[in-house]
Design a protein around this motif. Sequence first.
Motif, PDB file in Angstrom:
ATOM      1  N   ASP A  64       0.872  -1.182   0.000  1.00  0.00           N
ATOM      2  CA  ASP A  64       0.000   0.000   0.000  1.00  0.00           C
ATOM      3  C   ASP A  64       0.906   1.228   0.000  1.00  0.00           C
ATOM      4  O   ASP A  64       1.573   1.518   0.985  1.00  0.00           O
ATOM      5  N   ARG A  72      -3.269   8.208   4.711  1.00  0.00           N
ATOM      6  CA  ARG A  72      -2.821   6.898   5.196  1.00  0.00           C
ATOM      7  C   ARG A  72      -3.456   6.599   6.562  1.00  0.00           C
ATOM      8  O   ARG A  72      -3.675   7.511   7.353  1.00  0.00           O
ATOM      9  N   MET A  77      -5.533  -0.197   7.896  1.00  0.00           N
ATOM     10  CA  MET A  77      -4.862  -1.256   7.119  1.00  0.00           C
ATOM     11  C   MET A  77      -4.797  -2.565   7.904  1.00  0.00           C
ATOM     12  O   MET A  77      -4.979  -3.651   7.347  1.00  0.00           O
ATOM     13  N   ALA A  90       2.809  -1.550   4.506  1.00  0.00           N
ATOM     14  CA  ALA A  90       2.554  -0.107   4.559  1.00  0.00           C
ATOM     15  C   ALA A  90       3.890   0.620   4.398  1.00  0.00           C
ATOM     16  O   ALA A  90       4.959   0.014   4.529  1.00  0.00           O
TER      17      ALA A  90
END
Length: 316
Positions: A64, A72, A77, A90
């Motif tokens: 990602d 973000r 996530m 990430a």
Amino acid sequence: MKTVKTVLGEISPEALGFTDIHDHVFKSGGMEVIEDKDFGIESIEKSHQELLKFKAAGGNTMVDMQPLGVGRSINAMKEIVKDTGVNLIAITGFHRSSLYDKAHFVHRYTTDQITDIIVSEVEKGIEVNDFCGPIVQHSDAKPGLIKCGTSYYKITPLERKLMQVVANVSNKTNIPIKTHTHIGTMGVEQAKFFIEQGIKPNKICIGHLDRNADLVYHQQVLSKGVYVQYDCVARVKYHPLIDTMNLIKELSAMGYADRIMIGGDWGRSSYLQAYGGEPGFEFIPKYLPDLMRQYGIGEDIIQKIFIDNPKEFLPY
Ligand SMILES: [Zn+2]
């Protein structure tokens, strides 16, 4: 031992498997989403469903690429990837400068101050609110990459400053670097800058390069020893698929197959099936390897692009 940092912990490079090297599972808030609501990818449940389809189609790892301060969310996530069986990575770092409002700390702090902030993410874990408040709370998830971005045919003063931060952080921690080029421009300049800063070329990947699908230009970038990332694999608004396929074929014939990786970069909700769009995260694992075979790309090259090259590039 070098490991790959995922949002649910560190894993062995062997566990990566089929990798989408640039995508987006969540984006909420930030300038990009303010400018165009379609950039918002804001449902944990829908993104979870989308990742399950990626896994069912043969995908195993996804990066990602949403950087700090533009939507973000490390906590989202972690929720999205839970029980999917996917390795979700990430990142830390920054986007191109026009996505940071003048009030953002990137405009106000010095290069050294921002370097310290980003090093703290690499060493302690990604900050849960992207350092946008007075309380600093590191998650237990370390970033797998650091990003920087440049604009269309230019590098703005803020972008130059943040590139320096990225070089400093990578020199201190060995975290690999992946860039945003705008419409594929400034790739040579990015590669030169980081190499001059002492970063090894095999720790640098120049992003979105096939948006400027020019063979000679790609040779110039690859001759520096860096990786390139392609992501125009079903995006005819940039160019037809055959342009990316021809680049892969020609560059592989010149010996560059070990320097190419592919991502979907389906960074809009209208590209994701769970949000009512197409073609979805499943497109790359489900259809692209077969399409590549039809365009005459060999099995060994497909294996390098999706499996071997991410396995070499990501561990630190
Ligand atoms: Zn992206």
